[in-house]
Design a protein around this motif. Structure first.
Motif, PDB file in Angstrom:
ATOM      1  N   MET A   1       0.822  -1.194   0.000  1.00 20.33           N
ATOM      2  CA  MET A   1       0.000   0.000   0.000  1.00 20.33           C
ATOM      3  C   MET A   1       0.865   1.257   0.000  1.00 20.33           C
ATOM      4  O   MET A   1       0.615   2.164  -0.754  1.00 20.33           O
ATOM      5  CB  MET A   1      -0.935  -0.027   1.203  1.00 20.33           C
ATOM      6  N   TYR A   2       1.871   1.292   0.864  1.00 22.05           N
ATOM      7  CA  TYR A   2       2.776   2.437   0.918  1.00 22.05           C
ATOM      8  C   TYR A   2       4.191   1.969   0.584  1.00 22.05           C
ATOM      9  O   TYR A   2       4.756   1.148   1.282  1.00 22.05           O
ATOM     10  CB  TYR A   2       2.783   3.087   2.302  1.00 22.05           C
ATOM     11  N   ASP A   3       4.748   2.514  -0.483  1.00 21.92           N
ATOM     12  CA  ASP A   3       6.117   2.199  -0.866  1.00 21.92           C
ATOM     13  C   ASP A   3       7.078   3.327  -0.500  1.00 21.92           C
ATOM     14  O   ASP A   3       8.253   3.087  -0.265  1.00 21.92           O
ATOM     15  CB  ASP A   3       6.220   1.949  -2.374  1.00 21.92           C
ATOM     16  N   ALA A   4       6.555   4.565  -0.492  1.00 23.08           N
ATOM     17  CA  ALA A   4       7.388   5.742  -0.233  1.00 23.08           C
ATOM     18  C   ALA A   4       6.688   6.639   0.786  1.00 23.08           C
ATOM     19  O   ALA A   4       5.585   7.131   0.542  1.00 23.08           O
ATOM     20  CB  ALA A   4       7.647   6.509  -1.517  1.00 23.08           C
ATOM     21  N   ILE A   5       7.354   6.856   1.918  1.00 29.81           N
ATOM     22  CA  ILE A   5       6.820   7.673   3.007  1.00 29.81           C
ATOM     23  C   ILE A   5       7.676   8.922   3.124  1.00 29.81           C
ATOM     24  O   ILE A   5       8.897   8.824   3.250  1.00 29.81           O
ATOM     25  CB  ILE A   5       6.842   6.900   4.341  1.00 29.81           C
ATOM     26  N   LEU A   6       7.052  10.090   3.087  1.00 28.26           N
ATOM     27  CA  LEU A   6       7.781  11.346   3.259  1.00 28.26           C
ATOM     28  C   LEU A   6       7.671  11.780   4.710  1.00 28.26           C
ATOM     29  O   LEU A   6       6.573  11.870   5.267  1.00 28.26           O
ATOM     30  CB  LEU A   6       7.221  12.431   2.337  1.00 28.26           C
TER      31      LEU A   6
ATOM     32  N   HIS B   1       5.740   6.945  14.018  1.00 30.97           N
ATOM     33  CA  HIS B   1       4.642   6.589  13.119  1.00 30.97           C
ATOM     34  C   HIS B   1       5.170   6.240  11.728  1.00 30.97           C
ATOM     35  O   HIS B   1       4.722   5.268  11.117  1.00 30.97           O
ATOM     36  CB  HIS B   1       3.610   7.723  13.047  1.00 30.97           C
ATOM     37  N   ALA B   2       6.110   7.037  11.243  1.00 32.07           N
ATOM     38  CA  ALA B   2       6.717   6.742   9.944  1.00 32.07           C
ATOM     39  C   ALA B   2       7.457   5.408  10.011  1.00 32.07           C
ATOM     40  O   ALA B   2       7.374   4.592   9.079  1.00 32.07           O
ATOM     41  CB  ALA B   2       7.664   7.868   9.537  1.00 32.07           C
ATOM     42  N   LYS B   3       8.151   5.183  11.099  1.00 31.64           N
ATOM     43  CA  LYS B   3       8.888   3.931  11.294  1.00 31.64           C
ATOM     44  C   LYS B   3       7.929   2.741  11.283  1.00 31.64           C
ATOM     45  O   LYS B   3       8.181   1.729  10.614  1.00 31.64           O
ATOM     46  CB  LYS B   3       9.651   3.997  12.619  1.00 31.64           C
ATOM     47  N   SER B   4       6.834   2.852  11.989  1.00 25.25           N
ATOM     48  CA  SER B   4       5.850   1.770  12.057  1.00 25.25           C
ATOM     49  C   SER B   4       5.258   1.469  10.675  1.00 25.25           C
ATOM     50  O   SER B   4       5.131   0.298  10.287  1.00 25.25           O
ATOM     51  CB  SER B   4       4.740   2.151  13.037  1.00 25.25           C
ATOM     52  N   LEU B   5       4.906   2.495   9.938  1.00 30.23           N
ATOM     53  CA  LEU B   5       4.364   2.294   8.588  1.00 30.23           C
ATOM     54  C   LEU B   5       5.407   1.652   7.671  1.00 30.23           C
ATOM     55  O   LEU B   5       5.086   0.749   6.885  1.00 30.23           O
ATOM     56  CB  LEU B   5       3.892   3.622   7.992  1.00 30.23           C
ATOM     57  N   ALA B   6       6.646   2.112   7.773  1.00 27.17           N
ATOM     58  CA  ALA B   6       7.713   1.559   6.929  1.00 27.17           C
ATOM     59  C   ALA B   6       7.949   0.086   7.244  1.00 27.17           C
ATOM     60  O   ALA B   6       8.121  -0.728   6.324  1.00 27.17           O
ATOM     61  CB  ALA B   6       8.995   2.360   7.122  1.00 27.17           C
ATOM     62  N   GLU B   7       7.935  -0.262   8.517  1.00 25.89           N
ATOM     63  CA  GLU B   7       8.112  -1.662   8.896  1.00 25.89           C
ATOM     64  C   GLU B   7       6.957  -2.518   8.398  1.00 25.89           C
ATOM     65  O   GLU B   7       7.164  -3.614   7.873  1.00 25.89           O
ATOM     66  CB  GLU B   7       8.243  -1.782  10.423  1.00 25.89           C
TER      67      GLU B   7
ATOM     68  N   TYR C   1       4.860  -1.996   5.859  1.00 21.43           N
ATOM     69  CA  TYR C   1       4.700  -2.094   4.411  1.00 21.43           C
ATOM     70  C   TYR C   1       6.014  -2.282   3.651  1.00 21.43           C
ATOM     71  O   TYR C   1       6.008  -2.346   2.432  1.00 21.43           O
ATOM     72  CB  TYR C   1       3.975  -0.851   3.885  1.00 21.43           C
ATOM     73  N   GLY C   2       7.133  -2.337   4.357  1.00 23.05           N
ATOM     74  CA  GLY C   2       8.418  -2.473   3.686  1.00 23.05           C
ATOM     75  C   GLY C   2       8.743  -1.252   2.839  1.00 23.05           C
ATOM     76  O   GLY C   2       9.376  -1.363   1.788  1.00 23.05           O
ATOM     77  N   ALA C   3       8.323  -0.100   3.309  1.00 20.25           N
ATOM     78  CA  ALA C   3       8.464   1.153   2.550  1.00 20.25           C
ATOM     79  C   ALA C   3       9.802   1.822   2.820  1.00 20.25           C
ATOM     80  O   ALA C   3      10.457   1.579   3.832  1.00 20.25           O
ATOM     81  CB  ALA C   3       7.331   2.114   2.919  1.00 20.25           C
TER      82      ALA C   3
ATOM     83  N   THR D   1      19.810   7.937  10.671  1.00 23.92           N
ATOM     84  CA  THR D   1      20.560   6.951  11.463  1.00 23.92           C
ATOM     85  C   THR D   1      19.618   6.138  12.341  1.00 23.92           C
ATOM     86  O   THR D   1      19.730   4.914  12.436  1.00 23.92           O
ATOM     87  CB  THR D   1      21.636   7.651  12.325  1.00 23.92           C
ATOM     88  N   GLU D   2      18.665   6.818  12.977  1.00 16.58           N
ATOM     89  CA  GLU D   2      17.688   6.139  13.834  1.00 16.58           C
ATOM     90  C   GLU D   2      16.871   5.124  13.038  1.00 16.58           C
ATOM     91  O   GLU D   2      16.659   3.988  13.475  1.00 16.58           O
ATOM     92  CB  GLU D   2      16.766   7.181  14.478  1.00 16.58           C
ATOM     93  N   LEU D   3      16.414   5.521  11.865  1.00 16.17           N
ATOM     94  CA  LEU D   3      15.593   4.627  11.045  1.00 16.17           C
ATOM     95  C   LEU D   3      16.420   3.482  10.461  1.00 16.17           C
ATOM     96  O   LEU D   3      15.956   2.338  10.411  1.00 16.17           O
ATOM     97  CB  LEU D   3      14.881   5.418   9.945  1.00 16.17           C
ATOM     98  N   GLU D   4      17.638   3.781  10.023  1.00 18.44           N
ATOM     99  CA  GLU D   4      18.507   2.723   9.494  1.00 18.44           C
ATOM    100  C   GLU D   4      18.813   1.683  10.570  1.00 18.44           C
ATOM    101  O   GLU D   4      18.880   0.484  10.279  1.00 18.44           O
ATOM    102  CB  GLU D   4      19.815   3.317   8.964  1.00 18.44           C
ATOM    103  N   ALA D   5      18.994   2.124  11.804  1.00 21.13           N
ATOM    104  CA  ALA D   5      19.267   1.205  12.907  1.00 21.13           C
ATOM    105  C   ALA D   5      18.104   0.233  13.128  1.00 21.13           C
ATOM    106  O   ALA D   5      18.292  -0.873  13.630  1.00 21.13           O
ATOM    107  CB  ALA D   5      19.558   1.982  14.191  1.00 21.13           C
ATOM    108  N   ALA D   6      16.907   0.652  12.718  1.00 23.68           N
ATOM    109  CA  ALA D   6      15.725  -0.203  12.834  1.00 23.68           C
ATOM    110  C   ALA D   6      15.543  -1.074  11.585  1.00 23.68           C
ATOM    111  O   ALA D   6      14.542  -1.782  11.463  1.00 23.68           O
ATOM    112  CB  ALA D   6      14.484   0.661  13.056  1.00 23.68           C
ATOM    113  N   GLY D   7      16.494  -0.985  10.647  1.00 21.05           N
ATOM    114  CA  GLY D   7      16.427  -1.808   9.447  1.00 21.05           C
ATOM    115  C   GLY D   7      15.543  -1.253   8.353  1.00 21.05           C
ATOM    116  O   GLY D   7      15.133  -1.970   7.438  1.00 21.05           O
ATOM    117  N   ILE D   8      15.268   0.037   8.418  1.00 18.63           N
ATOM    118  CA  ILE D   8      14.398   0.674   7.436  1.00 18.63           C
ATOM    119  C   ILE D   8      15.243   1.333   6.352  1.00 18.63           C
ATOM    120  O   ILE D   8      16.250   1.976   6.654  1.00 18.63           O
ATOM    121  CB  ILE D   8      13.488   1.715   8.129  1.00 18.63           C
TER     122      ILE D   8
END
Length: 166
Positions: free
Chosen positions: A1-6, A21-27, A29-31, A71-78
């Motif tokens: 559903m979401y591939d790209a989150i701004l 919230h962005a982190k949760s959506l990215a996890e 949907y693999g966005a 850095t924070e998001l990359e550390a979560a594997g996003i």
């Protein structure tokens, strides 16, 4: 559903309740999350010896903020892409939606009232009105209300960017 989150972030501000919230959506949907910070060009119009130093501080703050969030998001594997762009925050965010092909925008919303709302407005509010994609707004009222009670206005200069907001 979401591939790209701004995810717009404000330079010089460490507060942004929209990041989880962005982190949760990215996890979910693999966005990819696209973090953007706007360097307001109004500072470029100032003249004098202090204007250059101020503009450099704003740009450095924006770069640090984008780096911290990525850095924070990359550390979560996003998967994340960060960018600092010169321009009015509203224009920067609106252009970024198109440039990255964002499916959704996630950004904080300060719940100002009275004269502060009339004078300062809200980048988030404007984005909600002009965005061609859904905008998730995350309230940040508690922090601002506490700051109002204590008289701390240190983040006021950032409130209208996009914590930009950008």
């Amino acid at each position: 559903m979401y591939d790209a989150i701004l995810l717009p972030v404000a330079p010089g501000s460490s507060a942004n309740d929209a990041i989880p919230h962005a982190k949760s959506l990215a996890e979910r949907y693999g966005a990819t999350v696209y973090v953007v910070s706007a360097i307001d060009t109004m500072s470029q119009m100032l003249r004098g010896p202090q204007a250059g130093a101020f503009a450099e501080r704003v740009e450095s703050a924006a770069e640090r903020r984008v780096e911290d969030v990525t850095t924070e998001l990359e550390a979560a594997g996003i998967e994340v892409v960060g960018n600092v762009v010169r321009g009015e925050p509203l224009d920067v965010i609106r252009n970024a939606i198109e440039d990255v092909g964002a499916d959704i925008v996630v950004m904080p919303s300060h719940t100002r009232t009275g004269l502060r709302r009339v004078l300062l407005g809200s980048v988030t509010e404007k984005i909600v009105r002009v965005s061609p994609v859904p905008v998730v707004t995350v309230p940040m009222a508690d922090r601002e209300t506490a700051d109002d009670r204590t008289g701390d206005r240190s983040d006021d200069r950032d409130d209208d960017r996009s914590d930009s907001e950008a």
